[in-house]
Design an enzyme around this catalytic site. Structure first.
Site, PDB file in Angstrom:
ATOM      1  N   LYS B 190       0.834  -1.216   0.000  1.00  7.40           N
ATOM      2  CA  LYS B 190       0.000   0.000   0.000  1.00  7.40           C
ATOM      3  C   LYS B 190       0.866   1.262   0.000  1.00  7.40           C
ATOM      4  O   LYS B 190       0.560   2.223  -0.699  1.00  7.40           O
ATOM      5  CB  LYS B 190      -0.911   0.021   1.241  1.00  7.40           C
ATOM      6  N   THR B 192       3.938   1.662  -1.154  1.00  9.36           N
ATOM      7  CA  THR B 192       4.611   1.918  -2.432  1.00  9.36           C
ATOM      8  C   THR B 192       3.605   2.386  -3.477  1.00  9.36           C
ATOM      9  O   THR B 192       3.920   3.218  -4.318  1.00  9.36           O
ATOM     10  CB  THR B 192       5.375   0.681  -2.957  1.00  9.36           C
ATOM     11  N   ARG B 214       2.004   7.628   7.393  1.00  9.16           N
ATOM     12  CA  ARG B 214       2.236   7.502   8.829  1.00  9.16           C
ATOM     13  C   ARG B 214       3.737   7.565   9.118  1.00  9.16           C
ATOM     14  O   ARG B 214       4.554   7.233   8.268  1.00  9.16           O
ATOM     15  CB  ARG B 214       1.649   6.169   9.320  1.00  9.16           C
ATOM     16  N   LYS B 225       6.270  10.033  23.756  1.00 10.63           N
ATOM     17  CA  LYS B 225       6.798   9.236  24.866  1.00 10.63           C
ATOM     18  C   LYS B 225       6.869  10.074  26.127  1.00 10.63           C
ATOM     19  O   LYS B 225       6.462   9.645  27.207  1.00 10.63           O
ATOM     20  CB  LYS B 225       8.220   8.756  24.540  1.00 10.63           C
ATOM     21  N   ALA B 415      -3.076   0.190  14.241  1.00  7.84           N
ATOM     22  CA  ALA B 415      -4.287  -0.036  13.452  1.00  7.84           C
ATOM     23  C   ALA B 415      -5.241  -1.003  14.150  1.00  7.84           C
ATOM     24  O   ALA B 415      -6.333  -1.239  13.655  1.00  7.84           O
ATOM     25  CB  ALA B 415      -3.929  -0.544  12.064  1.00  7.84           C
ATOM     26  N   PHE B 446      -3.428  -1.882   7.562  1.00  2.48           N
ATOM     27  CA  PHE B 446      -4.119  -3.177   7.473  1.00  2.48           C
ATOM     28  C   PHE B 446      -5.015  -3.269   6.227  1.00  2.48           C
ATOM     29  O   PHE B 446      -4.842  -2.517   5.274  1.00  2.48           O
ATOM     30  CB  PHE B 446      -4.944  -3.429   8.740  1.00  2.48           C
ATOM     31  N   PHE B 535       4.271  -8.044  -9.551  1.00  7.75           N
ATOM     32  CA  PHE B 535       5.550  -8.681  -9.247  1.00  7.75           C
ATOM     33  C   PHE B 535       6.097  -9.304 -10.532  1.00  7.75           C
ATOM     34  O   PHE B 535       5.355  -9.567 -11.469  1.00  7.75           O
ATOM     35  CB  PHE B 535       5.366  -9.761  -8.178  1.00  7.75           C
ATOM     36  N   TRP B 564       7.137  -0.065  -8.493  1.00  5.61           N
ATOM     37  CA  TRP B 564       8.286  -0.625  -7.769  1.00  5.61           C
ATOM     38  C   TRP B 564       9.503  -0.680  -8.684  1.00  5.61           C
ATOM     39  O   TRP B 564      10.614  -0.381  -8.291  1.00  5.61           O
ATOM     40  CB  TRP B 564       7.935  -2.024  -7.250  1.00  5.61           C
TER      41      TRP B 564
END
Lengths: 712, 712
Positions: B190, B192, B214, B225, B415, B446, B535, B564
């Protein structure tokens, strides 16, 4: 402990200045090409507005005076004044942004920022009233090339270490340490003296100078936390994997077959070499060699590595971990320290290159195996990753004082279990940047018996740098306490001794603590200038007495400083004394030789610096010393005493210069990566707590202006 | 879990390009003003050097071709070539730094970076071979004003939220979500696709576009933190202080007399109001009011707040804290989560202004009192401090793709226990910046049943933004697995089904999982474009089959992507399909109304999105739902399902589109600050572990060049 120290910013320009007097003075100064008046709203009283009236300052012709600031009702008044004066060419310029850009002076001129206020403003008000010059301008002024700078936000930048190489042949500037008498709860002001001094040197005496300060504990240390906690996670995960897998399974996972080829990583090759296995083909290892390679066999009782967190979180001081069922019962007791207490912070401060930092990180000892062998971060396989996590942290952060002079803020190790000094690299970069006639002023934590002693014996040994002078900061109040004044407690009003003249107490403090700390510096062959950080309640007779006695005790000079009220202008006398002191030859020498036995090194510090009669080494401490003696390279490390900072002795209540005591050595530990042995004299807390009403109750942010309140 | 996702960078330009063909194509493109050839040393084979020979590319006249890179033996060859070609004007220009500066194109031109390589380079090689344009150039290109930018280093900058105000009247661009079929261990891509798509839109179709991604979990989350752990420290310190002090002592410490005046802080006034006490003079409170003000009376068994750390530290999953004697026996069991699992991360992603973030932080519930009242961060007094710690984190980080197009990287909530989407603010800023005809492409974690459903029902509800299209990413391999293909395991060779043509399995996956996920998007009224991430082993027949079946299942379009291998050029067809889809009107609607009872909202998602027959609510879950029902404002929160991402059902092994199952609701929790209820379907790990051979074994840094190795 030394934590709160980090939170105190420089306090400068607290005085009510006669605007007219100041403007006239600046008008006569040929170095000043323009004056930038920044008026916070609170400053725009009638008195100030009156003194701005054109008819009163005709003599200001030839200087561009720009007025910026103030809120709407005042803006109009100011705008009228400006138009009448013709001080800005076009009305459309009345916009703080464009003015700010215009106001940048010709290259070597000084932009003076004068605050005018009838009340004493808070630090936060002063800080807000100033517009810092963009950090890339500052960088250009001090001679950095654009490619040596990594800008972070508007006023901070990281400086690349390649600078050291470029300026390799440049002679270093003078190297000045700011230390203090033994601290009291009243605060002595080493950081403000440091800032006042560089402002006086740079902005008033026109000498290149740089301040090097320790960094605050929240925020810029994030690389350290990540690195520290990666080590911790690696320790426990490794113990779990070793407990649940055969040698063969561990070996095939640690050295997996990738596309049919098994290969040791460089970090693994290093471990093999330490084990004495000179092979590089994984299949050629004997079962015994495989066993010693895959099993660190860490003794859970002897793991010394703690996790860290950046919050004062007292409930993490002692904890039990591994209680989830997924961890298969391998629970153990451990604890968290505050992030700055990490050995990685001490390493950051002592490393003199990326390479040096990397090898120190690899040498860190996290515990011992069941057979007593030290286990290092490199044994865990994390040393390369640690260096990657620290790659930005190692670059000193360039910032500026209120008067626009350069400051490096870099590293802030604890002053008890570590050496309490800012970084070697910041000092080195600064010494090159200021050049032969310039000054680098760096600060040591706690009193001179701790911070200064460690600066000389640990930091200067690591860096190879030699100091030219020590500035020893004292306050009348602290000297009175060391001279026998009553104790004080937070919240209660100050006893009268501290706010009215008492020459007896002052004299007592000078003859005891001040004298001993001056002598301490002299044992290293370095001249001492005593700086009296003047408070409003100090009397001229008290100040004169300190100056006189300090010189009788061997100080090169002793002068009062008014930088808290007046900024750099208030520290000009100090700057001149420091300049004078550093022009004399200095005969620096270490206090002890590294080849001395560990116990002798400790004894030397205790007797010669603290004034102890002797030391008393506990059985546990002696056992550790014997163990360190057997380990290669441990016994020649310098000593980093973990002692209370509130007394020259180990008893916080004994002020002045105590005698007739024997210093107890409760335990001895080693920071092998940082490179020192630290004997524990009493218990050192490495995790502070939060009070009932923590300061966070007052901290807030305005969602629109992003102005933060409640910090000071 | 979704963590590793964050670590995968865009994979672009993996193909071996015929240099000549490419140069000729670029020569014909009137938008290209120059071509910048960056040749990594490994690329300089004879074959490549031959194709660079001048006699072969006479047609390149009129374009400036600059050659940079290569190591010494090759440099000479290249230099000769350049001189013969006259491609650079002066020999002294042969210096990569100055060339890099010169190569910046006329304002709207494209600088194309072409890599020439005979082997497939690694991501790290590609990333290093590119020289990113300075982030302030990028900012200027996309229309940011200098004062809206806070530069961090050379290639990153924070963007100020004031931009939203300035562009208030600017119409938003098109809003495109990239989601995926149900994930398999093989990876769908997702991220890429997101990058390929914006590169195609911006650099090839000349449309403004922005990717919103993200952020990774190590590093930029440090504000989170610090804030998260400040809350934790405040909880335990407060319990200690309440356990050891009287009401009177607590009150006099919480509201101390400062210069004789006692005053509530604004944060304390808020607590008084929540308690129904409308007083502002501390001395006017009755003893009962003092009692309720000073005692949060937290039930140690019901504290839900965890500490966080950024390392995969499994031994912190369950721990006992407070075991040091200073904590007086107040031990309790708790745990650490990974930092991104903090509710503060979810808040960062959902807040639409500093003000909104601040009030969400204040509303966070950390536990309940012994009498069952929720205790918030504001009750602890930390809400202002939390906002201060998050003041930089709230500004989206501007970065760029390999082709120089803009990207916001901002926020990375889990997620499962959170909504798994990047920030509302980044999307809003980007939508204004691209303008009416531009595109913002954002990605959901996800599969579409989780990330997309939460994007619509939680994120779009919080933001008020409406999506124009969904890109649903599928791979031939994933479809084969959903169509009944054998399971795969890490390290083992892929079963033959996945690397040779199998139209049956492909068809099965399309008719089950792909179809259901397309329908899921359609339930929200948004058009779907299926993107097949191709691919090397995929066959034309397989690709054609997916395109055909996807359209039969209701997709607006379905196209293969080759980003890709080829970068943006490989996603041009997808970009055109997305442009087409977004030009149609969209009829967005939420899946459920917030006023529905909590159980009904959960049931709606389970039945309509997952295909469940019903839900089975445990007694514990029902008890919580009843409790939330009583608390004001809880019952109208949206639902954030915590379910496995590996199946549409709760059983990870059930691929395709399972039917005939009842979804168990084990427990229900609330993130009141973030603003959602999260039902737990199974156990969610919020702290990953380290494997025997963690990747840190391979990570290293060259101390001189600062080049990092071992990352990809």
């Amino acid at each position: 402990n030394d934590l709160n120290k980090h939170k105190i910013g420089p306090k400068i320009h607290k005085t009510t200045i006669s605007i007219l007097e100041e403007l006239l003075k600046l008008n006569d100064d040929p170095r000043v090409h323009g004056v930038y008046l920044h008026l916070p709203p609170a400053a725009l009283t009638n008195r100030v507005l009156n003194s701005l009236k054109p008819e009163k300052d005709d003599s200001l012709e030839g200087k561009t005076v720009l007025l910026v600031g103030g809120e709407s009702p005042f803006r109009l008044v100011l705008q009228c004044l400006i138009e009448r004066r013709g001080m800005v060419t076009a009305k459309s310029h009345w916009d703080s942004k464009s003015l700010e850009r215009e106001v940048r002076c010709p290259h070597n001129g000084i932009v003076s920022v004068w605050l005018i206020s009838c009340d004493v403003p808070s630090d936060l008000q002063i800080s807000r009233a100033q517009t810092a010059k963009p950090v890339n301008h500052l960088a250009e002024e001090i001679g950095l090339l654009p490619e040596e700078l990594e800008v972070y936000g508007r006023s901070k930048a990281k400086v690349r270490l390649s600078l050291l190489e470029r300026l390799n042949s440049q002679p270093d500037g003078k190297y000045v340490l700011v230390a203090g008498v033994t601290p009291t709860p009243l605060g002595e002001g080493k950081s403000t003296v440091t800032i006042g001094l560089v402002q006086a040197l740079s902005a008033h005496l026109n000498l290149n100078s740089f301040a090097c300060l320790r960094q605050p504990s929240q925020g810029p240390t994030f690389g350290i936390k990540a690195a520290n906690n990666l080590v911790a996670a690696a320790i426990d995960a490794r113990m779990l994997h070793e407990a649940t897998q055969s040698d063969k399974a561990l070996f095939s996972r640690l050295v997996p077959s990738v596309n049919g080829v098994r290969r040791f990583s460089p970090i693994q090759i290093s471990r093999l070499r330490r084990l004495g296995i000179i092979k590089s083909d994984p299949s050629s290892l004997s079962p015994e060699e495989v066993n010693s390679f895959v099993r660190l066999d860490l003794d859970p009782e002897k793991i010394t590595w703690h996790r860290v967190v950046d919050t004062n979180d007292r409930f993490l001081r002692k904890i039990t971990i591994g209680q989830a069922s997924t961890e298969k019962g391998l629970t153990r007791e451990t604890g968290f320290d505050i992030a700055v207490a990490s050995e990685i912070m001490a390493i950051l401060a002592l490393a003199d290159s990326m390479e040096d930092m990397k090898s120190r990180l690899g040498r860190m000892v996290v515990g011992t195996s069941r057979s007593g062998t030290p286990v290092t971060a490199e044994d865990l396989g994390v040393s390369g990753a640690l260096a990657v996590l620290m790659k930005d942290a190692i670059k000193p952060t360039l910032m500026q004082t209120l008067e626009g002079t350069p400051v490096f803020v870099h590293a802030g190790p604890f002053a008890n279990i570590a050496h309490g000094n800012s970084s070697v690299l910041a000092d080195k970069l600064a010494l090159k940047l200021v050049g032969e006639d310039g000054f680098v002023v760096t600060e040591a934590g706690f009193g001179a018996d701790i911070g200064m002693e460690k600066f000389f014996n640990i930091k200067c040994r690591a860096s190879g740098l030699r100091p030219n002078a020590v500035v020893l900061v004292a306050t009348i109040r602290a000297l009175k306490m060391h001279g026998g004044g009553p104790s004080v407690s937070a919240g209660a009003p100050l006893p009268t001794e501290y706010i009215s003249e008492n020459l007896n107490l002052v004299s007592g403090g000078c003859q005891s603590n001040l004298k001993k700390q001056i002598q301490n510096a002299q044992q290293f062959g370095v001249p001492v200038v005593v700086a009296i950080n003047v408070f409003r309640t100090d009397t001229p007779a008290e100040i004169d007495l300190v100056c006189q006695l300090a010189k009788e005790c061997g100080a090169f000079d002793a002068v009062p400083c008014h930088h808290w009220m007046q900024g750099g202008r208030g520290a000009v006398e100090l700057a001149q004394a420091v300049k004078e002191a550093t022009s004399k030859p200095s005969y620096f020498q270490f206090l002890y030789d590294l080849q001395m036995p560990i116990v002798e090194k400790i004894r030397t510090i205790a007797k010669r610096i603290y004034g102890a009669d002797d030391i008393d080494v506990s059985a546990e401490a002696q056992r550790k010393i014997d163990y360190y003696h057997e380990q290669q390279g441990y016994s020649t490390l310098p000593i980093c005493m973990a002692k209370t900072h509130l007394s020259l002795s180990h008893l916080p209540e004994r002020k002045g210069a105590p005698t007739g005591f024997v210093l107890p050595i409760r335990d001895v530990r080693a920071s092998v990566g940082a490179g020192f042995i630290y004997p524990l004299v009493g218990t050192m807390s490495t995790m502070p707590g939060l009070p009932t009403r923590a300061c966070f109750y007052d901290i807030d942010i305005d969602p629109i202006t992003e102005e933060i309140s409640g910090l000071f």
